[in-house]
Design an enzyme around this catalytic site. Structure first.
Site, PDB file in Angstrom:
ATOM      1  N   LYS A   1      47.469  45.579  31.280  1.00 32.96           N
ATOM      2  CA  LYS A   1      47.188  44.142  31.221  1.00 32.96           C
ATOM      3  C   LYS A   1      47.362  43.468  32.579  1.00 32.96           C
ATOM      4  O   LYS A   1      47.582  42.262  32.679  1.00 32.96           O
ATOM      5  CB  LYS A   1      48.103  43.474  30.186  1.00 32.96           C
ATOM      6  N   ASN A   2      47.276  44.264  33.618  1.00 32.38           N
ATOM      7  CA  ASN A   2      47.433  43.758  34.977  1.00 32.38           C
ATOM      8  C   ASN A   2      46.062  43.403  35.538  1.00 32.38           C
ATOM      9  O   ASN A   2      45.157  44.231  35.541  1.00 32.38           O
ATOM     10  CB  ASN A   2      48.124  44.869  35.792  1.00 32.38           C
TER      11      ASN A   2
END
Lengths: 332, 363
Positions: free
Chosen positions: A125-126
């Site tokens: 989720k970066n």
């Protein structure tokens, strides 16, 4: 100096790393780095939101800052960025400098794709890793691993927004839509309520065939079949409405939709999405034909009262508002 | 409201103070964006009505923020790099790091030292808001530089990137750009028409707004789009009544107890207690929220031991969810617990009134 007041009990996993890696040598102790003067962070005598950096973190980033200021494009600079990203893959400056070095050294893109893939798997989720991946694919013009990568990430989390975004970009840029409907259908079989998958379906149809009359029928049938199995599914109803918006006569009149409403009625189906749909259909009919108002208004009102009091009381104020609104529009 | 958990206001105030002091090393991924964390903590204290706890060091906090400003070079070269960095971790200037510079009592920022030493639009946004909250007169802001920096980040399709290089572009940064222009009362740097069109083009078939075109409707991104339209003054021209009605229903449908970010996405997450109600408030439809159920949920996410709020019940607290949970209570007008907030700007009405006063003095 920032972090000086931090207590060692806040020490982090990277200190543990250095315990497990007896071969780790600080950059400041590496003779081959003697020529570089590290740049320390100094935010003044009043540190705010200071982070308890480990020694290793400070060391690596002091040298990173120095290398960037020198504009050094070298193998050692490249490896330094790897070390920095291991500790903080959210540092966008490091990613940007890494790209500069990648280009400058003309490094192998496939190897880099593997590198960023490992980080994506750990940090799915970066934002920065997905952006890096996209840039690499833009450079190479080679999307051949992307569908597989996003499929793997979605297998862990079928709603990962970044993965869907990357996948959409790949599909659209390289025109790889051929098997996407099948992919979407597999995901919907796994979870009929996967809103991301429904959204993807709309995207594929929109970007390929578009919503011609035939396609509208096909897509309505798809969503209707889904609703017949699981009536209380907002995603399916939103999709149905989204498709129907391309049909000129609105919510009333399409044979597939009429059949659905008949089916749900015969089965005494109950769902706030179904009932709201009925109300919206009645509103459309009352709008276009005043003679229907006398019969339909109390029916619509009755449904809204059920929604407000029994079926969906958390949205009570909203359903009651709709009731007042319809009355103000259509009562004599 | 007596079947709600007790509101442990003092614990949350202490939590924000601790964040302002130091973060645990487990949050090292926030290193480049620490300025935005200071916004959560400081605005959080303001929403709690406990900004007084910062009185002793108010000028030092203000000074710390200005440290990150990027000043124009001589001859106004590299104006497009201007704005605010997120921390000095993201900057490379030797000058920034020298003791003689940082020891100053009146920081104004430093010149960019390198093409990678540039502003980040979210940090510019956070800096300006936080300075306002702290009661600063914005006198040290390099308005010309900031606006040039924002302008340089706008794409042809109306979207915005966050940094000059190496950044994705989407509606989150559109919101930051609009907030900055609104506060500075200067729209010359951005193209309102293309920005508005970009947002309209990001409306999904379900009526909500996604991060970019064709992407899934999402409550946080919907807030960004609608708040941006509201600040630009193009909300009513961008969305017709039918579109607004569809969006209101989508938003209202997000409530389960607290709020979810997308249809069928569970469990509910505290931050959506701000994004959804704030958007509804901007649309004039916040009366459809079940305030009690939201309040119950948000209070359930309070952390007993360390204070703050977490994204889920029985999870650990973090600055973002702590702030947005409280801001959410404010939007829902739980004024027995928190102060009132401006739904589009996401600062308290007190801070907003301070801005109004400042702005009337500019004109």
């Amino acid at each position: 100096m920032a972090g000086e007041e931090s207590k060692e009990p806040l020490s982090d996993s990277s200190d543990e790393c250095s315990d497990q890696e007896p071969t780790w040598i600080y950059y400041r102790d590496r003779p081959e780095w003697n020529d570089v003067v590290p740049v320390e962070l100094n935010e003044g005598p009043f540190p705010v939101v200071s982070i308890a950096y480990s020694e290793r973190f400070k060391d690596i980033f002091n040298y990173f800052r120095a290398i960037v200021l020198k504009n050094e494009i070298s193998e050692r600079a490249f490896e330094l960025t790897s070390d920095a990203l291991e500790l903080n893959p959210a540092n966008y400056t490091v990613w940007q400098y890494r790209r500069t070095v990648l280009k400058g050294l003309e490094k192998n893109i496939q190897k880099e794709l593997s590198f960023v893939r490992r980080i994506i798997e750990d940090h799915p989720k970066n934002y920065q890793v997905w952006h890096h991946r996209r840039v690499l694919v833009e450079w190479s013009g080679d999307p051949s691993s992307e569908l597989r990568l996003t499929e793997i990430v979605l297998a862990q989390d079928a709603k990962n927004y970044h993965a869907w975004q990357h996948r959409q970009w790949v599909l659209d840029t390289f025109k790889l839509f051929d098997h996407e409907l099948e992919f979407v259908e597999r995901l919907l079989e796994d979870d009929i309520r996967n809103n991301s998958a429904w959204n993807q379906r709309y995207f594929v149809v929109k970007q390929t065939s578009g919503f011609s009359e035939d396609i509208i029928s096909r897509e309505l049938t798809f969503s209707v079949n889904s609703i017949k199995k699981v009536c209380n599914n907002e995603s399916a109803w939103n999709y149905l409405r989204g498709v129907l918006a391309h049909y000129t006569t609105g919510l009333n009149g399409h044979p597939v939709v009429e059949e659905l409403c008949q089916f749900l009625d015969e089965n005494n189906s109950e769902s706030p999405y179904y009932f709201a749909f009925l109300v919206d259909r009645m509103e459309e009919l009352m709008q276009s034909d005043a003679s229907k108002r006398q019969v339909l208004l109390p029916k619509a009102d009755g449904i809204l009262q059920v929604l407000a009091t029994k079926m969906d009381p958390i949205r009570r104020e909203y359903w009651l508002f709709l009731s007042r609104y319809l009355n103000s529009q259509f009562a004599n | 409201m007596d079947d709600c958990k007790e509101f442990t206001k003092e614990k949350h105030a202490k939590y924000f103070l601790r964040c302002l002091n130091a973060l645990p090393s487990s949050l090292v991924s926030l290193d480049s964006i620490r300025l935005s964390i200071s916004f959560f903590a400081i605005s959080g204290l303001d929403v709690l009505g406990r900004l007084d706890l910062l009185d002793k060091h108010r000028e030092e906090y203000i000074n710390w923020i200005y440290l990150f400003q990027i000043l124009p070079n001589q001859d106004d070269e590299s104006l497009e790099r201007c704005g605010f960095r997120g921390s000095l971790a993201a900057t490379l200037s030797l000058e920034s790091h020298s003791p003689s510079h940082v020891g100053r009592s009146v920081n104004i920022g430093t010149v960019s030292s390198h093409p990678l030493d540039t502003s980040h639009i979210t940090m510019t946004y956070a800096a300006i808001n936080t300075l306002l909250i702290l009661g600063d007169d914005l006198g040290r802001l390099q308005r010309k530089g900031i606006l040039a920096g924002v302008k340089a980040l706008q794409l042809e399709n109306g979207s915005f990137a966050a940094t000059l290089e190496g950044s994705e572009s989407d509606v989150r940064f559109v919101y930051c750009a609009c907030s900055i222009c609104y506060i500075l009362q200067d729209w010359s740097a951005i193209n309102i028409e293309t920005t508005t069109n970009y947002i309209i083009n990001s409306i999904s078939y379900d009526g909500a707004i996604g991060q970019d075109k064709n992407q899934e409707g999402h409550a946080g991104l919907t807030f960004c789009g609608i708040a941006a339209l509201s600040l630009m003054g193009t909300l009513d021209s961008a969305l017709n009544l039918k579109q607004k009605a569809k969006l209101v229903r989508w938003l209202v449908s997000r409530q389960q107890s607290g709020f979810q970010g997308r249809p069928n996405k569970l469990p509910v997450d505290t931050c959506y207690s701000f994004w959804v109600p704030a958007t509804l408030k901007i649309l004039g439809a916040h009366q459809f929220i079940d305030r009690k159920r939201n309040r119950q949920f948000v209070l359930d996410t309070q952390c007993n031991v360390v204070g703050g709020l977490s994204k889920w019940i029985d999870h650990s607290s973090d600055p973002l969810h702590s702030y947005l949970g409280l801001a959410g209570l404010s939007v829902c007008e739980d004024t027995d617990l928190v102060e009132m907030i401006h739904p589009a700007l996401n600062v308290t009405m007190r801070a907003f009134n301070h801005w109004k006063k400042l702005t009337s003095e500019f004109i």
